[in-house]
Design a protein around this motif. Structure first.
Motif, PDB file in Angstrom:
ATOM      1  N   ILE A  96    -145.847  -5.884  39.757  1.00 36.48           N
ATOM      2  CA  ILE A  96    -145.184  -7.087  40.267  1.00 36.48           C
ATOM      3  C   ILE A  96    -144.173  -6.757  41.370  1.00 36.48           C
ATOM      4  N   ARG A  97    -144.177  -5.491  41.824  1.00 29.98           N
ATOM      5  CA  ARG A  97    -143.315  -5.023  42.909  1.00 29.98           C
ATOM      6  C   ARG A  97    -141.824  -5.235  42.600  1.00 29.98           C
ATOM      7  N   LEU A  98    -141.446  -5.022  41.331  1.00 25.50           N
ATOM      8  CA  LEU A  98    -140.033  -5.188  40.986  1.00 25.50           C
ATOM      9  C   LEU A  98    -139.169  -4.192  41.739  1.00 25.50           C
ATOM     10  N   ASP A  99    -139.755  -3.049  42.099  1.00 24.48           N
ATOM     11  CA  ASP A  99    -139.016  -2.030  42.838  1.00 24.48           C
ATOM     12  C   ASP A  99    -138.941  -2.345  44.325  1.00 24.48           C
ATOM     13  N   LYS A 100    -139.631  -3.396  44.775  1.00 20.80           N
ATOM     14  CA  LYS A 100    -139.623  -3.802  46.191  1.00 20.80           C
ATOM     15  C   LYS A 100    -139.349  -5.307  46.258  1.00 20.80           C
ATOM     16  N   PRO A 101    -138.088  -5.707  46.110  1.00 24.30           N
ATOM     17  CA  PRO A 101    -137.768  -7.131  45.949  1.00 24.30           C
ATOM     18  C   PRO A 101    -137.821  -7.956  47.222  1.00 24.30           C
ATOM     19  N   ILE A 102    -138.134  -7.354  48.377  1.00 22.31           N
ATOM     20  CA  ILE A 102    -138.115  -8.108  49.625  1.00 22.31           C
ATOM     21  C   ILE A 102    -139.057  -9.312  49.560  1.00 22.31           C
ATOM     22  N   GLY A 103    -140.219  -9.151  48.928  1.00 24.03           N
ATOM     23  CA  GLY A 103    -141.161 -10.257  48.826  1.00 24.03           C
ATOM     24  C   GLY A 103    -140.615 -11.414  48.015  1.00 24.03           C
ATOM     25  N   THR A 104    -139.883 -11.097  46.946  1.00 19.19           N
ATOM     26  CA  THR A 104    -139.259 -12.148  46.137  1.00 19.19           C
ATOM     27  C   THR A 104    -138.212 -12.900  46.958  1.00 19.19           C
ATOM     28  N   TRP A 105    -137.444 -12.184  47.750  1.00 19.19           N
ATOM     29  CA  TRP A 105    -136.454 -12.828  48.619  1.00 19.19           C
ATOM     30  C   TRP A 105    -137.127 -13.783  49.603  1.00 19.19           C
ATOM     31  N   LEU A 106    -138.206 -13.332  50.217  1.00 25.33           N
ATOM     32  CA  LEU A 106    -138.867 -14.149  51.237  1.00 25.33           C
ATOM     33  C   LEU A 106    -139.526 -15.384  50.631  1.00 25.33           C
ATOM     34  N   LEU A 107    -139.903 -15.313  49.363  1.00 25.62           N
ATOM     35  CA  LEU A 107    -140.426 -16.485  48.662  1.00 25.62           C
ATOM     36  C   LEU A 107    -139.297 -17.416  48.228  1.00 25.62           C
ATOM     37  N   TYR A 108    -138.171 -16.836  47.851  1.00 27.48           N
ATOM     38  CA  TYR A 108    -137.049 -17.610  47.311  1.00 27.48           C
ATOM     39  C   TYR A 108    -136.244 -18.334  48.385  1.00 27.48           C
ATOM     40  N   LEU A 109    -136.067 -17.715  49.531  1.00 30.28           N
ATOM     41  CA  LEU A 109    -135.139 -18.258  50.529  1.00 30.28           C
ATOM     42  C   LEU A 109    -135.492 -19.656  51.016  1.00 30.28           C
ATOM     43  N   PRO A 110    -136.760 -19.990  51.305  1.00 25.83           N
ATOM     44  CA  PRO A 110    -137.049 -21.386  51.687  1.00 25.83           C
ATOM     45  C   PRO A 110    -136.660 -22.392  50.596  1.00 25.83           C
ATOM     46  N   CYS A 111    -136.723 -21.962  49.330  1.00 29.09           N
ATOM     47  CA  CYS A 111    -136.261 -22.832  48.239  1.00 29.09           C
ATOM     48  C   CYS A 111    -134.762 -23.101  48.378  1.00 29.09           C
ATOM     49  N   THR A 112    -134.011 -22.064  48.698  1.00 33.60           N
ATOM     50  CA  THR A 112    -132.558 -22.230  48.818  1.00 33.60           C
ATOM     51  C   THR A 112    -132.204 -23.128  49.993  1.00 33.60           C
ATOM     52  N   TRP A 113    -132.953 -23.023  51.085  1.00 30.82           N
ATOM     53  CA  TRP A 113    -132.685 -23.900  52.229  1.00 30.82           C
ATOM     54  C   TRP A 113    -132.836 -25.365  51.825  1.00 30.82           C
ATOM     55  N   LEU A 138    -139.316 -15.032  41.232  1.00 36.39           N
ATOM     56  CA  LEU A 138    -139.615 -13.704  40.690  1.00 36.39           C
ATOM     57  C   LEU A 138    -140.950 -13.708  39.946  1.00 36.39           C
ATOM     58  N   LEU A 139    -141.162 -14.741  39.137  1.00 30.14           N
ATOM     59  CA  LEU A 139    -142.391 -14.828  38.354  1.00 30.14           C
ATOM     60  C   LEU A 139    -143.613 -15.069  39.244  1.00 30.14           C
ATOM     61  N   MET A 140    -143.500 -15.990  40.197  1.00 28.21           N
ATOM     62  CA  MET A 140    -144.653 -16.326  41.032  1.00 28.21           C
ATOM     63  C   MET A 140    -144.970 -15.231  42.049  1.00 28.21           C
TER      64      MET A 140
END
Length: 383
Positions: A96-113, A138-140
């Protein structure tokens, strides 16, 4: 006695230099650095991961002799958390790439906007909603990586950067990955069910994109566009979760901007693998644009910024928001101007910098929304 054992171990292998390209087990930047001399003293065929493990074992023996504890070191970094986990769990965390969180950030940030724009004037975004969407991201993202690796098992084996992904390396079978995927999607459904009915239906509609995205690189030179449609669904979902439904005059320009943003950063990312992609016969925007990459990225940037300005205008945003958008424009211009798309290390650096770009825009949204209260108070005083 222990010292004698250590000397025997150290002297049992001939001193020689390991060629950096001989092993891809750890896939670290060190192993590809031809100036690295830490491999000296280890036998041919030892990968860097095994070398470090061997050194740890020898160090533990030495520590035991000195009466020292041989406890595993722990770091709060994502990679440190994964490395400290039980060995049976580590392949799933890497899947799930927990050691590489950049993908989770890029998925999460549009939600925060979207959540930030939906906040009441003069108020901070709903912190509970931000936390809920963070969990969902994180899950998706993990589910998406699992699906991707299940589809790409045979491709991943042939690419040095992906050869040691858990499914490709045989650490997790496809069936085990499928069971694990079911668990991730069940937890993600639990998060989705915390939202209103409109948002539940809207969120469920994105699942087809999540499943089919990994296939797109076999079909079209525009898989990054499909990724953009997938990764920025939160720009729609965040607003509806707060407001009960989408205001399309705000959500659509914001979603469009997110899609353009993904085309920028994932085209940069795709340039890392273009040689392998050609050999495997898969497609990407990096291969389509080739030497014309920078003009295309510039066009995507202008489109992204136009969408952000329109979304801000329709949301009655204020000066701090537009200041943040201007800073985003400078950031994009620097990324594109300084990009060396034939150097994988530079491509990764530019790709990863987009987390800061997304956070910067979120900060502008939050401060711009707080600024609305000041403007309202000023207007009331004048009247």
């Amino acid at each position: 006695m222990m010292s004698t054992r250590l000397v025997t171990l150290l002297n049992s292998h001939p001193i020689r230099r390991i060629a950096p390209q001989t092993c891809y087990s750890c896939l670290s930047s060190i192993q590809k650095d031809k100036k690295d001399h830490t491999a000296a003293g280890f036998p041919s065929g030892f990968c860097f991961f095994k070398r470090d493990f061997w050194k740890l074992r020898v160090g533990s023996l030495a520590g035991h002799e000195c009466g020292l504890s041989s406890k595993r070191s722990f770091s709060l970094t994502p990679a440190g958390i994964v490395n400290a986990a039980p060995s049976s769990v580590q392949p799933y965390l890497r899947l799930i790439r927990l050691d590489k969180p950049i993908g989770t950030w890029l998925l999460y940030l549009p939600c925060t906007w979207s959540i930030g724009l939906a906040a009441d004037p003069g108020c901070l975004p709903d912190l509970g909603m931000l936390a809920l969407f963070g969990t969902g991201a994180l899950l998706m993202r993990g589910a998406g990586c699992t699906i991707n690796d299940m589809w790409d098992k045979d491709f991943d084996k042939k690419v040095s950067r992906t050869a040691m992904r858990p499914i490709a390396a045989g650490q997790i079978s496809r069936f085990q990955a499928l069971v694990f995927l079911g668990g991730q999607l069940s937890l993600a459904l639990g998060v989705l069910l915390c939202l209103n009915y409109y948002s539940i239906a809207l969120g469920a509609a994105s699942l087809s994109l999540v499943v089919t995205y990994p296939l797109m690189k076999r079909i079209t030179y525009w898989p990054q566009l499909v990724l953009g449609l997938t990764f920025n669904w939160g720009a729609l979902l965040g607003w509806s979760a707060v407001m009960g439904s989408c205001d399309w005059s705000i959500c659509l320009p914001l979603y469009f901007s997110g899609v353009m943003w993904t085309l920028i950063y994932d085209t940069i990312y795709a340039h890392q693998d273009k040689d392998d992609d050609i050999k495997l016969g898969v497609k990407s925007t990096a291969l389509k644009f080739q030497e014309q990459t920078k003009p295309w990225l510039s066009a995507f940037s202008v489109s992204m910024l136009s969408g952000l300005v329109l979304a801000g205008a329709n949301a009655d945003q204020t000066l701090p928001y537009y200041a943040a958008v201007s800073t985003v424009a400078v950031h994009l211009a620097h990324q594109i101007y300084s990009l060396e798309f034939n150097k994988p290390d530079d491509c990764w650096k530019k790709f990863a910098s987009n987390r800061n770009l997304g956070l910067l825009l979120f900060l502008g949204i939050v401060v711009g929304n707080l600024w609305k209260k000041r403007d309202d108070s000023h207007s009331a005083t004048e009247s």
